[in-house]
Design a protein around this motif. Structure first.
Motif, short mmCIF file in Angstrom:
data_model
loop_
_atom_site.label_atom_id
_atom_site.label_comp_id
_atom_site.label_asym_id
_atom_site.label_seq_id
_atom_site.Cartn_x
_atom_site.Cartn_y
_atom_site.Cartn_z
N SER A 60 -9.43 13.28 2.52
CA SER A 60 -9.54 12.19 3.48
C SER A 60 -10.03 10.91 2.81
O SER A 60 -9.61 9.80 3.17
CB SER A 60 -10.47 12.57 4.64
OG SER A 60 -11.73 12.98 4.15
N CYS A 61 -10.91 11.03 1.80
CA CYS A 61 -11.35 9.85 1.05
C CYS A 61 -10.23 9.34 0.15
O CYS A 61 -10.07 8.13 -0.02
CB CYS A 61 -12.58 10.19 0.22
SG CYS A 61 -14.07 10.47 1.20
N PHE A 62 -9.47 10.25 -0.44
CA PHE A 62 -8.35 9.87 -1.31
C PHE A 62 -7.31 9.07 -0.52
O PHE A 62 -6.71 8.13 -1.05
CB PHE A 62 -7.70 11.14 -1.88
CG PHE A 62 -6.59 10.89 -2.86
CD1 PHE A 62 -6.84 10.87 -4.22
CD2 PHE A 62 -5.29 10.69 -2.41
CE1 PHE A 62 -5.82 10.64 -5.13
CE2 PHE A 62 -4.25 10.46 -3.31
CZ PHE A 62 -4.52 10.43 -4.67
N ASP A 63 -7.11 9.41 0.75
CA ASP A 63 -6.04 8.82 1.56
C ASP A 63 -6.47 7.60 2.37
O ASP A 63 -5.66 7.06 3.13
CB ASP A 63 -5.49 9.86 2.54
CG ASP A 63 -4.69 10.94 1.84
OD1 ASP A 63 -4.16 10.67 0.75
OD2 ASP A 63 -4.62 12.07 2.38
N LEU A 64 -7.70 7.15 2.24
CA LEU A 64 -8.17 6.04 3.06
C LEU A 64 -7.33 4.78 2.83
O LEU A 64 -6.99 4.46 1.69
CB LEU A 64 -9.64 5.73 2.75
CG LEU A 64 -10.66 6.73 3.28
CD1 LEU A 64 -12.03 6.46 2.69
CD2 LEU A 64 -10.72 6.70 4.80
N PRO A 65 -7.00 4.04 3.89
CA PRO A 65 -6.23 2.79 3.72
C PRO A 65 -7.06 1.74 3.01
O PRO A 65 -8.28 1.70 3.12
CB PRO A 65 -5.91 2.38 5.16
CG PRO A 65 -6.96 3.03 5.98
CD PRO A 65 -7.29 4.33 5.31
N ARG A 66 -6.39 0.86 2.30
CA ARG A 66 -7.08 -0.16 1.51
C ARG A 66 -7.69 -1.27 2.37
O ARG A 66 -8.60 -1.96 1.92
CB ARG A 66 -6.11 -0.78 0.50
CG ARG A 66 -5.58 0.21 -0.53
CD ARG A 66 -4.61 -0.48 -1.47
NE ARG A 66 -4.03 0.47 -2.42
CZ ARG A 66 -3.14 0.14 -3.34
NH1 ARG A 66 -2.73 -1.13 -3.43
NH2 ARG A 66 -2.66 1.04 -4.17
N GLU A 67 -7.17 -1.44 3.56
CA GLU A 67 -7.66 -2.52 4.42
C GLU A 67 -7.49 -2.12 5.88
O GLU A 67 -6.49 -1.48 6.24
CB GLU A 67 -6.90 -3.82 4.14
CG GLU A 67 -7.48 -5.04 4.81
CD GLU A 67 -6.77 -6.31 4.39
OE1 GLU A 67 -5.78 -6.69 5.05
OE2 GLU A 67 -7.21 -6.93 3.39
N ILE A 68 -8.45 -2.45 6.71
CA ILE A 68 -8.35 -2.19 8.14
C ILE A 68 -8.84 -3.40 8.92
O ILE A 68 -9.65 -4.19 8.43
CB ILE A 68 -9.17 -0.95 8.56
CG1 ILE A 68 -10.67 -1.14 8.27
CG2 ILE A 68 -8.64 0.33 7.93
CD1 ILE A 68 -11.55 -0.02 8.81
N ASN A 69 -8.33 -3.55 10.12
CA ASN A 69 -8.90 -4.46 11.09
C ASN A 69 -9.74 -3.63 12.05
O ASN A 69 -9.24 -2.67 12.64
CB ASN A 69 -7.81 -5.21 11.85
CG ASN A 69 -7.09 -6.22 10.98
OD1 ASN A 69 -7.66 -6.74 10.02
ND2 ASN A 69 -5.83 -6.48 11.28
#
Length: 239
Positions: A60-69
């Protein structure tokens, strides 16, 4: 005598680490800490292919998106950082606890959120309260000029007005988001005196993984299906 060929295990790269990573199945008795969220490693994960390197990541940490709103900080998007931007541990603006691993950051506002906190659910239900609790991004007392402060109804500690709260407006009932057992009804009983905040943030990361899976499904169908109603809670932005 011919020597056996070395096993060629597939590897992947992650921008947080200089060496390749390979798939790793974590067991509870391993007591390994994830280098991303700094919580205990469980389930499917990745580890560094270098035997001398002690680097692990939850999937889940590996797949985190680079940017979020994120609704907690609507002025600017939050960017995923792989270490504290300050050269020392940061303070999470959601729960008030320290962190030195992955975080979502607004550099302009010096706003920082644990990756687990960023994905906690917007509503939760406690067995000891008749109504669902709604996540709000500051205490109900923020902005009052009469000196009133907000007290957590579980631990009875006074809370900083900028911390996130799980809150029932009808009953004026609220709790910390992590340091109090919001999910107590859904997890095993803990030994007396055992801290619960790490377990709760780990559960948040599992929720994050579910959110990411749902997001991928939405991306696959968004070009062929007309959506009605509210927008998704988060807008994901990839390079």
């Amino acid at each position: 005598m011919a020597s056996e060929k070395p096993v060629n295990r597939p590897s992947v790269r992650h921008p947080s680490h200089n060496h390749p990573l390979r798939v790793f199945k974590a067991r509870g008795e391993d007591e390994i800490i994830c280098s991303g969220c700094e919580l205990e490693l469980t389930g499917l994960a990745f580890k560094c292919t270098k035997s001398e390197c002690d680097y692990f990541l939850h999937k889940s940490c590996f797949d985190l998106p680079r940017e979020i709103n994120h609704k907690s900080h609507t002025d600017h998007p939050l960017t995923l950082l792989h270490s504290s931007p300050y050269g020392q541990p940061y303070t999470c603006d959601a729960c008030g606890e320290y962190g030195s691993g992955f975080n979502y950051n607004c550099s302009e506002c010096q706003y920082d959120v644990h990756v687990g906190c960023a994905f906690i659910p917007e509503t939760v239900k406690r067995e000891d309260h008749e109504h669902s609790l709604t996540l709000i991004y500051n205490t109900p007392c923020k902005g009052r000029d009469d000196g009133t402060t907000f007290m957590c109804d579980l631990c009875e500690e006074t809370m900083s007005e900028n911390l996130w709260v799980y809150y029932c407006k009808e009953c004026d009932y609220g709790t910390h988001v992590h340091s109090c057992p919001v999910y107590e009804a859904h997890k095993p009983k803990k030994r007396e005196g055992e801290a619960s905040s790490e377990a709760l943030r780990m559960q948040s990361l599992m929720i994050a993984q579910d959110e990411l899976a749902a997001m991928r499904i939405r991306n696959k169908i968004k070009n062929s299906v007309i959506h009605f109603g509210d927008e998704p809670r988060y807008k994901w932005v990839y390079d």
